[in-house]
Design a protein around this motif. Structure first.
Motif, PDB file in Angstrom:
ATOM      1  N   VAL A  27       0.834  -1.201   0.000  1.00 49.72           N
ATOM      2  CA  VAL A  27       0.000   0.000   0.000  1.00 49.72           C
ATOM      3  C   VAL A  27       0.871   1.254   0.000  1.00 49.72           C
ATOM      4  O   VAL A  27       0.647   2.177  -0.780  1.00 49.72           O
ATOM      5  CB  VAL A  27      -0.994   0.000   1.187  1.00 49.72           C
ATOM      6  CG1 VAL A  27      -1.715   1.330   1.301  1.00 49.72           C
ATOM      7  CG2 VAL A  27      -1.988  -1.143   1.049  1.00 49.72           C
ATOM      8  N   TRP A  28       1.880   1.312   0.868  1.00 50.24           N
ATOM      9  CA  TRP A  28       2.664   2.557   0.899  1.00 50.24           C
ATOM     10  C   TRP A  28       3.544   2.726  -0.326  1.00 50.24           C
ATOM     11  O   TRP A  28       3.805   3.848  -0.747  1.00 50.24           O
ATOM     12  CB  TRP A  28       3.388   2.805   2.209  1.00 50.24           C
ATOM     13  CG  TRP A  28       4.543   1.969   2.638  1.00 50.24           C
ATOM     14  CD1 TRP A  28       4.512   0.959   3.530  1.00 50.24           C
ATOM     15  CD2 TRP A  28       5.913   2.115   2.250  1.00 50.24           C
ATOM     16  NE1 TRP A  28       5.776   0.445   3.700  1.00 50.24           N
ATOM     17  CE2 TRP A  28       6.653   1.141   2.941  1.00 50.24           C
ATOM     18  CE3 TRP A  28       6.581   2.971   1.390  1.00 50.24           C
ATOM     19  CZ2 TRP A  28       8.029   0.993   2.800  1.00 50.24           C
ATOM     20  CZ3 TRP A  28       7.958   2.833   1.237  1.00 50.24           C
ATOM     21  CH2 TRP A  28       8.658   1.843   1.944  1.00 50.24           C
ATOM     22  N   LEU A  29       3.978   1.634  -0.947  1.00 51.41           N
ATOM     23  CA  LEU A  29       4.734   1.789  -2.195  1.00 51.41           C
ATOM     24  C   LEU A  29       3.832   2.337  -3.307  1.00 51.41           C
ATOM     25  O   LEU A  29       4.259   3.200  -4.081  1.00 51.41           O
ATOM     26  CB  LEU A  29       5.369   0.464  -2.618  1.00 51.41           C
ATOM     27  CG  LEU A  29       6.583   0.034  -1.790  1.00 51.41           C
ATOM     28  CD1 LEU A  29       7.048  -1.360  -2.203  1.00 51.41           C
ATOM     29  CD2 LEU A  29       7.716   1.043  -1.900  1.00 51.41           C
ATOM     30  N   THR A  75      -6.949   1.604  -6.725  1.00 52.09           N
ATOM     31  CA  THR A  75      -7.829   0.972  -5.733  1.00 52.09           C
ATOM     32  C   THR A  75      -8.551  -0.236  -6.330  1.00 52.09           C
ATOM     33  O   THR A  75      -8.750  -1.244  -5.647  1.00 52.09           O
ATOM     34  CB  THR A  75      -8.846   1.988  -5.189  1.00 52.09           C
ATOM     35  OG1 THR A  75      -8.138   3.077  -4.596  1.00 52.09           O
ATOM     36  CG2 THR A  75      -9.754   1.370  -4.144  1.00 52.09           C
ATOM     37  N   PHE A  76      -8.910  -0.164  -7.589  1.00 51.60           N
ATOM     38  CA  PHE A  76      -9.613  -1.254  -8.260  1.00 51.60           C
ATOM     39  C   PHE A  76      -8.848  -2.572  -8.149  1.00 51.60           C
ATOM     40  O   PHE A  76      -9.438  -3.641  -8.031  1.00 51.60           O
ATOM     41  CB  PHE A  76      -9.839  -0.891  -9.733  1.00 51.60           C
ATOM     42  CG  PHE A  76     -10.446  -1.993 -10.540  1.00 51.60           C
ATOM     43  CD1 PHE A  76     -11.814  -2.235 -10.478  1.00 51.60           C
ATOM     44  CD2 PHE A  76      -9.651  -2.797 -11.358  1.00 51.60           C
ATOM     45  CE1 PHE A  76     -12.380  -3.264 -11.224  1.00 51.60           C
ATOM     46  CE2 PHE A  76     -10.212  -3.821 -12.108  1.00 51.60           C
ATOM     47  CZ  PHE A  76     -11.576  -4.052 -12.037  1.00 51.60           C
ATOM     48  N   LYS A  83     -11.909  -0.553   0.498  1.00 53.63           N
ATOM     49  CA  LYS A  83     -11.748   0.230  -0.728  1.00 53.63           C
ATOM     50  C   LYS A  83     -11.856   1.740  -0.514  1.00 53.63           C
ATOM     51  O   LYS A  83     -11.090   2.496  -1.082  1.00 53.63           O
ATOM     52  CB  LYS A  83     -12.780  -0.205  -1.774  1.00 53.63           C
ATOM     53  CG  LYS A  83     -12.655  -1.649  -2.194  1.00 53.63           C
ATOM     54  CD  LYS A  83     -11.640  -1.793  -3.265  1.00 53.63           C
ATOM     55  CE  LYS A  83     -11.761  -3.173  -3.903  1.00 53.63           C
ATOM     56  NZ  LYS A  83     -10.827  -3.360  -4.962  1.00 53.63           N
ATOM     57  N   VAL A  84     -12.795   2.179   0.283  1.00 52.73           N
ATOM     58  CA  VAL A  84     -12.993   3.625   0.452  1.00 52.73           C
ATOM     59  C   VAL A  84     -11.771   4.258   1.107  1.00 52.73           C
ATOM     60  O   VAL A  84     -11.284   5.300   0.659  1.00 52.73           O
ATOM     61  CB  VAL A  84     -14.274   3.923   1.260  1.00 52.73           C
ATOM     62  CG1 VAL A  84     -14.372   5.397   1.596  1.00 52.73           C
ATOM     63  CG2 VAL A  84     -15.505   3.458   0.503  1.00 52.73           C
ATOM     64  N   TYR A  89      -6.702   7.389   0.572  1.00 44.43           N
ATOM     65  CA  TYR A  89      -5.247   7.444   0.722  1.00 44.43           C
ATOM     66  C   TYR A  89      -4.561   7.724  -0.618  1.00 44.43           C
ATOM     67  O   TYR A  89      -3.736   8.632  -0.729  1.00 44.43           O
ATOM     68  CB  TYR A  89      -4.737   6.130   1.332  1.00 44.43           C
ATOM     69  CG  TYR A  89      -3.232   5.991   1.313  1.00 44.43           C
ATOM     70  CD1 TYR A  89      -2.427   6.864   2.049  1.00 44.43           C
ATOM     71  CD2 TYR A  89      -2.607   5.002   0.562  1.00 44.43           C
ATOM     72  CE1 TYR A  89      -1.040   6.747   2.029  1.00 44.43           C
ATOM     73  CE2 TYR A  89      -1.235   4.872   0.543  1.00 44.43           C
ATOM     74  CZ  TYR A  89      -0.455   5.743   1.272  1.00 44.43           C
ATOM     75  OH  TYR A  89       0.911   5.631   1.259  1.00 44.43           O
ATOM     76  N   PHE A  90      -4.901   6.953  -1.645  1.00 43.10           N
ATOM     77  CA  PHE A  90      -4.266   7.149  -2.953  1.00 43.10           C
ATOM     78  C   PHE A  90      -4.611   8.521  -3.538  1.00 43.10           C
ATOM     79  O   PHE A  90      -3.767   9.159  -4.169  1.00 43.10           O
ATOM     80  CB  PHE A  90      -4.649   6.027  -3.920  1.00 43.10           C
ATOM     81  CG  PHE A  90      -4.101   4.676  -3.524  1.00 43.10           C
ATOM     82  CD1 PHE A  90      -2.794   4.528  -3.083  1.00 43.10           C
ATOM     83  CD2 PHE A  90      -4.895   3.548  -3.591  1.00 43.10           C
ATOM     84  CE1 PHE A  90      -2.282   3.297  -2.716  1.00 43.10           C
ATOM     85  CE2 PHE A  90      -4.399   2.302  -3.230  1.00 43.10           C
ATOM     86  CZ  PHE A  90      -3.090   2.173  -2.795  1.00 43.10           C
ATOM     87  N   PHE A  91      -5.821   8.979  -3.317  1.00 41.73           N
ATOM     88  CA  PHE A  91      -6.211  10.308  -3.782  1.00 41.73           C
ATOM     89  C   PHE A  91      -5.356  11.379  -3.103  1.00 41.73           C
ATOM     90  O   PHE A  91      -4.797  12.252  -3.764  1.00 41.73           O
ATOM     91  CB  PHE A  91      -7.701  10.564  -3.522  1.00 41.73           C
ATOM     92  CG  PHE A  91      -8.100  11.988  -3.805  1.00 41.73           C
ATOM     93  CD1 PHE A  91      -8.284  12.429  -5.108  1.00 41.73           C
ATOM     94  CD2 PHE A  91      -8.263  12.898  -2.773  1.00 41.73           C
ATOM     95  CE1 PHE A  91      -8.627  13.749  -5.379  1.00 41.73           C
ATOM     96  CE2 PHE A  91      -8.611  14.219  -3.031  1.00 41.73           C
ATOM     97  CZ  PHE A  91      -8.799  14.645  -4.334  1.00 41.73           C
TER      98      PHE A  91
END
Length: 175
Positions: A27-29, A75-76, A83-84, A89-91
């Protein structure tokens, strides 16, 4: 632009705020990827694309819409995660790139609202020294000034985010 180091570190700091199930390396990468990838638009210079164009540096890839699209795409591909929270986070990792760049001392601003409006904007507070484009120009006196600036304006706030998250999660697990 802020340096890739500053963008990547902020994504790591944001990751520390996430619930334990999301604070893993994968996730953090991907968060660091989201925070750094908007600068892939520097390749536009090689193709003679003007800075001010839609595909120019600090154009569409620095926009809010790009952050929405990239966060949705990444996220997909995560199957067993909330997911939310991942999307948020990615946004934030992606949109933070434009925000940090809008706080730099150079360039021509950020096209936050592209493609609806390609006008470039800076934030009123611009304390971060602009990073030179290209690795060869980064290692030297100017790069050192950028890193010093980022330690103050990205590093210290990032460390505060990490410390607060650590305290919060530590209290939750000890009570």
């Amino acid at each position: 632009m802020a340096s890739a180091f500053g963008h990547g570190f902020l994504a790591f700091a944001f990751n520390r705020v996430l619930p334990n199930v999301l604070r893993d390396r994968k996730v953090w990468l991907w968060g660091m990827f989201c925070a750094i990838i908007p600068d892939a638009d520097v390749i536009s210079f090689s193709f003679g694309i003007p800075y001010e164009s839609f595909w120019g540096h600090r154009g569409f890839t620095h926009s809010i819409l790009f952050a929405i699209l990239l966060a949705s795409l990444i996220t997909f591909f995560f199957k067993s995660k909330p997911k939310v929270v991942l999307w948020i986070y990615f946004f934030f990792c992606t949109v933070s790139h434009g925000i940090l760049d809008a706080m730099t001392t150079g360039g021509r601003g950020i096209a936050f609202f592209s493609p609806l409006n390609n006008e470039r904007f800076f934030l009123p507070f611009r304390p971060i020294k602009v990073s030179p484009i290209g690795i060869d120009r980064f290692f030297g006196e100017r790069g050192l000034q950028v890193i010093q600036s980022e330690i103050v304006w990205i590093g210290i706030p990032g460390l505060l985010i990490i410390a607060i998250a650590w305290i919060f999660y530590r209290k939750r697990t000890t009570h």
